[in-house]
Design an enzyme around this catalytic site. Sequence first.
Site, PDB file in Angstrom:
ATOM      1  N   PRO A  10       0.795  -1.223   0.000  1.00 38.67           N
ATOM      2  CA  PRO A  10       0.000   0.000   0.000  1.00 38.67           C
ATOM      3  C   PRO A  10       0.828   1.274   0.000  1.00 38.67           C
ATOM      4  O   PRO A  10       1.871   1.356   0.647  1.00 38.67           O
ATOM      5  CB  PRO A  10      -0.825  -0.110   1.293  1.00 38.67           C
ATOM      6  CG  PRO A  10      -0.115  -1.099   2.137  1.00 38.67           C
ATOM      7  CD  PRO A  10       0.579  -2.030   1.202  1.00 38.67           C
ATOM      8  N   ASN A  11       0.330   2.224  -0.757  1.00 41.15           N
ATOM      9  CA  ASN A  11       0.845   3.590  -0.864  1.00 41.15           C
ATOM     10  C   ASN A  11       2.154   3.716  -1.630  1.00 41.15           C
ATOM     11  O   ASN A  11       2.618   4.820  -1.869  1.00 41.15           O
ATOM     12  CB  ASN A  11       0.982   4.237   0.526  1.00 41.15           C
ATOM     13  CG  ASN A  11      -0.337   4.313   1.239  1.00 41.15           C
ATOM     14  OD1 ASN A  11      -1.330   4.741   0.667  1.00 41.15           O
ATOM     15  ND2 ASN A  11      -0.372   3.853   2.480  1.00 41.15           N
ATOM     16  N   ARG A  18       4.811  11.211  -2.167  1.00 47.47           N
ATOM     17  CA  ARG A  18       4.415  10.947  -0.776  1.00 47.47           C
ATOM     18  C   ARG A  18       5.634  11.066   0.139  1.00 47.47           C
ATOM     19  O   ARG A  18       6.596  10.335   0.003  1.00 47.47           O
ATOM     20  CB  ARG A  18       3.838   9.531  -0.662  1.00 47.47           C
ATOM     21  CG  ARG A  18       3.530   9.130   0.756  1.00 47.47           C
ATOM     22  CD  ARG A  18       3.082   7.671   0.828  1.00 47.47           C
ATOM     23  NE  ARG A  18       2.900   7.281   2.200  1.00 47.47           N
ATOM     24  CZ  ARG A  18       3.402   6.174   2.731  1.00 47.47           C
ATOM     25  NH1 ARG A  18       4.092   5.334   1.987  1.00 47.47           N
ATOM     26  NH2 ARG A  18       3.202   5.894   3.990  1.00 47.47           N
ATOM     27  N   TYR A  23      10.789   9.015   1.905  1.00 45.68           N
ATOM     28  CA  TYR A  23      10.852   7.972   0.879  1.00 45.68           C
ATOM     29  C   TYR A  23      11.604   8.381  -0.389  1.00 45.68           C
ATOM     30  O   TYR A  23      11.790   7.562  -1.280  1.00 45.68           O
ATOM     31  CB  TYR A  23       9.437   7.520   0.508  1.00 45.68           C
ATOM     32  CG  TYR A  23       8.677   6.985   1.701  1.00 45.68           C
ATOM     33  CD1 TYR A  23       9.032   5.770   2.282  1.00 45.68           C
ATOM     34  CD2 TYR A  23       7.623   7.696   2.256  1.00 45.68           C
ATOM     35  CE1 TYR A  23       8.351   5.272   3.382  1.00 45.68           C
ATOM     36  CE2 TYR A  23       6.932   7.203   3.354  1.00 45.68           C
ATOM     37  CZ  TYR A  23       7.303   6.001   3.911  1.00 45.68           C
ATOM     38  OH  TYR A  23       6.635   5.510   5.006  1.00 45.68           O
ATOM     39  N   ASN A  74       8.075  -5.517  -0.478  1.00 49.86           N
ATOM     40  CA  ASN A  74       7.940  -4.282   0.278  1.00 49.86           C
ATOM     41  C   ASN A  74       6.458  -4.191   0.621  1.00 49.86           C
ATOM     42  O   ASN A  74       5.655  -3.721  -0.179  1.00 49.86           O
ATOM     43  CB  ASN A  74       8.402  -3.068  -0.532  1.00 49.86           C
ATOM     44  CG  ASN A  74       8.350  -1.790   0.281  1.00 49.86           C
ATOM     45  OD1 ASN A  74       7.685  -1.715   1.300  1.00 49.86           O
ATOM     46  ND2 ASN A  74       9.052  -0.772  -0.197  1.00 49.86           N
ATOM     47  N   ALA A  77       2.937  -0.699   5.070  1.00 52.49           N
ATOM     48  CA  ALA A  77       2.347  -0.768   6.411  1.00 52.49           C
ATOM     49  C   ALA A  77       1.849  -2.171   6.769  1.00 52.49           C
ATOM     50  O   ALA A  77       1.750  -2.496   7.954  1.00 52.49           O
ATOM     51  CB  ALA A  77       1.207   0.237   6.530  1.00 52.49           C
ATOM     52  N   HIS A  80       3.622  -4.425   9.437  1.00 48.18           N
ATOM     53  CA  HIS A  80       3.421  -4.294  10.867  1.00 48.18           C
ATOM     54  C   HIS A  80       2.056  -4.791  11.335  1.00 48.18           C
ATOM     55  O   HIS A  80       1.766  -4.741  12.529  1.00 48.18           O
ATOM     56  CB  HIS A  80       3.590  -2.823  11.268  1.00 48.18           C
ATOM     57  CG  HIS A  80       4.713  -2.154  10.551  1.00 48.18           C
ATOM     58  ND1 HIS A  80       6.037  -2.487  10.760  1.00 48.18           N
ATOM     59  CD2 HIS A  80       4.708  -1.212   9.574  1.00 48.18           C
ATOM     60  CE1 HIS A  80       6.794  -1.757   9.961  1.00 48.18           C
ATOM     61  NE2 HIS A  80       6.016  -0.980   9.225  1.00 48.18           N
ATOM     62  N   ASP A  87       1.667 -15.721   7.027  1.00 48.95           N
ATOM     63  CA  ASP A  87       1.226 -17.097   6.790  1.00 48.95           C
ATOM     64  C   ASP A  87       1.373 -17.500   5.328  1.00 48.95           C
ATOM     65  O   ASP A  87       1.766 -18.626   5.027  1.00 48.95           O
ATOM     66  CB  ASP A  87      -0.229 -17.277   7.230  1.00 48.95           C
ATOM     67  CG  ASP A  87      -0.402 -17.295   8.735  1.00 48.95           C
ATOM     68  OD1 ASP A  87       0.611 -17.421   9.464  1.00 48.95           O
ATOM     69  OD2 ASP A  87      -1.562 -17.183   9.189  1.00 48.95           O
ATOM     70  N   GLU A  98      12.455  -9.212   2.772  1.00 47.18           N
ATOM     71  CA  GLU A  98      11.638  -8.080   3.202  1.00 47.18           C
ATOM     72  C   GLU A  98      12.413  -6.801   2.895  1.00 47.18           C
ATOM     73  O   GLU A  98      13.589  -6.682   3.237  1.00 47.18           O
ATOM     74  CB  GLU A  98      11.368  -8.190   4.703  1.00 47.18           C
ATOM     75  CG  GLU A  98      10.583  -7.033   5.265  1.00 47.18           C
ATOM     76  CD  GLU A  98      10.399  -7.125   6.776  1.00 47.18           C
ATOM     77  OE1 GLU A  98      10.011  -6.097   7.346  1.00 47.18           O
ATOM     78  OE2 GLU A  98      10.650  -8.192   7.375  1.00 47.18           O
ATOM     79  N   HIS A 100      12.373  -2.379   2.696  1.00 47.95           N
ATOM     80  CA  HIS A 100      11.780  -1.089   3.047  1.00 47.95           C
ATOM     81  C   HIS A 100      12.698   0.020   2.562  1.00 47.95           C
ATOM     82  O   HIS A 100      13.921  -0.090   2.681  1.00 47.95           O
ATOM     83  CB  HIS A 100      11.596  -0.966   4.565  1.00 47.95           C
ATOM     84  CG  HIS A 100      10.708  -2.011   5.118  1.00 47.95           C
ATOM     85  ND1 HIS A 100       9.343  -1.973   5.007  1.00 47.95           N
ATOM     86  CD2 HIS A 100      11.016  -3.174   5.756  1.00 47.95           C
ATOM     87  CE1 HIS A 100       8.834  -3.052   5.564  1.00 47.95           C
ATOM     88  NE2 HIS A 100       9.828  -3.806   6.018  1.00 47.95           N
ATOM     89  N   LEU A 101      12.125   1.076   2.046  1.00 51.54           N
ATOM     90  CA  LEU A 101      12.907   2.224   1.595  1.00 51.54           C
ATOM     91  C   LEU A 101      13.539   2.955   2.776  1.00 51.54           C
ATOM     92  O   LEU A 101      14.702   3.346   2.722  1.00 51.54           O
ATOM     93  CB  LEU A 101      12.018   3.181   0.798  1.00 51.54           C
ATOM     94  CG  LEU A 101      11.477   2.631  -0.520  1.00 51.54           C
ATOM     95  CD1 LEU A 101      10.325   3.476  -1.022  1.00 51.54           C
ATOM     96  CD2 LEU A 101      12.574   2.551  -1.547  1.00 51.54           C
ATOM     97  N   SER A 102      12.768   3.146   3.829  1.00 49.48           N
ATOM     98  CA  SER A 102      13.274   3.843   5.012  1.00 49.48           C
ATOM     99  C   SER A 102      13.765   2.809   6.035  1.00 49.48           C
ATOM    100  O   SER A 102      13.461   1.621   5.934  1.00 49.48           O
ATOM    101  CB  SER A 102      12.163   4.704   5.632  1.00 49.48           C
ATOM    102  OG  SER A 102      11.130   3.884   6.151  1.00 49.48           O
ATOM    103  N   ARG A 107      12.397   4.638  13.026  1.00 50.90           N
ATOM    104  CA  ARG A 107      11.158   5.413  12.909  1.00 50.90           C
ATOM    105  C   ARG A 107      10.266   5.179  14.126  1.00 50.90           C
ATOM    106  O   ARG A 107      10.720   4.721  15.163  1.00 50.90           O
ATOM    107  CB  ARG A 107      10.464   5.053  11.591  1.00 50.90           C
ATOM    108  CG  ARG A 107      11.327   5.492  10.390  1.00 50.90           C
ATOM    109  CD  ARG A 107      10.651   5.360   9.083  1.00 50.90           C
ATOM    110  NE  ARG A 107       9.439   6.178   9.039  1.00 50.90           N
ATOM    111  CZ  ARG A 107       8.499   6.021   8.116  1.00 50.90           C
ATOM    112  NH1 ARG A 107       8.636   5.104   7.165  1.00 50.90           N
ATOM    113  NH2 ARG A 107       7.419   6.769   8.116  1.00 50.90           N
ATOM    114  N   ARG A 111       6.522   0.803  13.981  1.00 52.21           N
ATOM    115  CA  ARG A 111       7.140   0.280  12.762  1.00 52.21           C
ATOM    116  C   ARG A 111       8.287  -0.700  13.050  1.00 52.21           C
ATOM    117  O   ARG A 111       8.817  -1.317  12.145  1.00 52.21           O
ATOM    118  CB  ARG A 111       7.670   1.427  11.900  1.00 52.21           C
ATOM    119  CG  ARG A 111       6.576   2.326  11.362  1.00 52.21           C
ATOM    120  CD  ARG A 111       7.138   3.345  10.395  1.00 52.21           C
ATOM    121  NE  ARG A 111       6.215   4.411  10.135  1.00 52.21           N
ATOM    122  CZ  ARG A 111       5.251   4.387   9.218  1.00 52.21           C
ATOM    123  NH1 ARG A 111       5.089   3.327   8.458  1.00 52.21           N
ATOM    124  NH2 ARG A 111       4.450   5.420   9.053  1.00 52.21           N
TER     125      ARG A 111
END
Length: 147
Positions: A10-11, A18, A23, A74, A77, A80, A87, A98, A100-102, A107, A111
């Site tokens: 998402p996003n 954004r 990001y 990625n 959200a 978390h 699963d 896994e 993540h950009l940040s 943070r 998170r």
Amino acid sequence: MPSLLILNGPNLNLLGTRQPEVYGRVTLADIENACRTKARNLGIGLDFLQSNHEGVLLDAIHAARGVHDGIILNAGAYTHTSVALMDAIASVALPVIELHLSNIHAREPFRHKSFIAPVALGQICGFGAAGYGLAIDALLEHLQGGA
């Protein structure tokens, strides 16, 4: 020829506009183009999917079995919150990185908890768009018997 699936949650379709201070200004289309170029240069197959819907991501993970050799995820959200994604990853028995950009560990405290990490091969975070290339390299290294 190995084949990888890159899933974005998402996003991430809003990258570039954004919260650029968090990001960056690189768009998801820029990232996809860079990943496709890298895949061509490495001689590997690559599929790329973004969805704001958890069920679509679940379906893509399920469909990857027997088609792809590994997944770069990625989950945004959903990292978390989603036991369902955890699963699904455990169920398909494919190596997953896994991403993540940040740096999620630097943070907000909520998170810091990842439901993906316990079932992932590893986690790459904090390197911005460059993390995608790092994840491709790491997953290929794993698939070739390295890491």
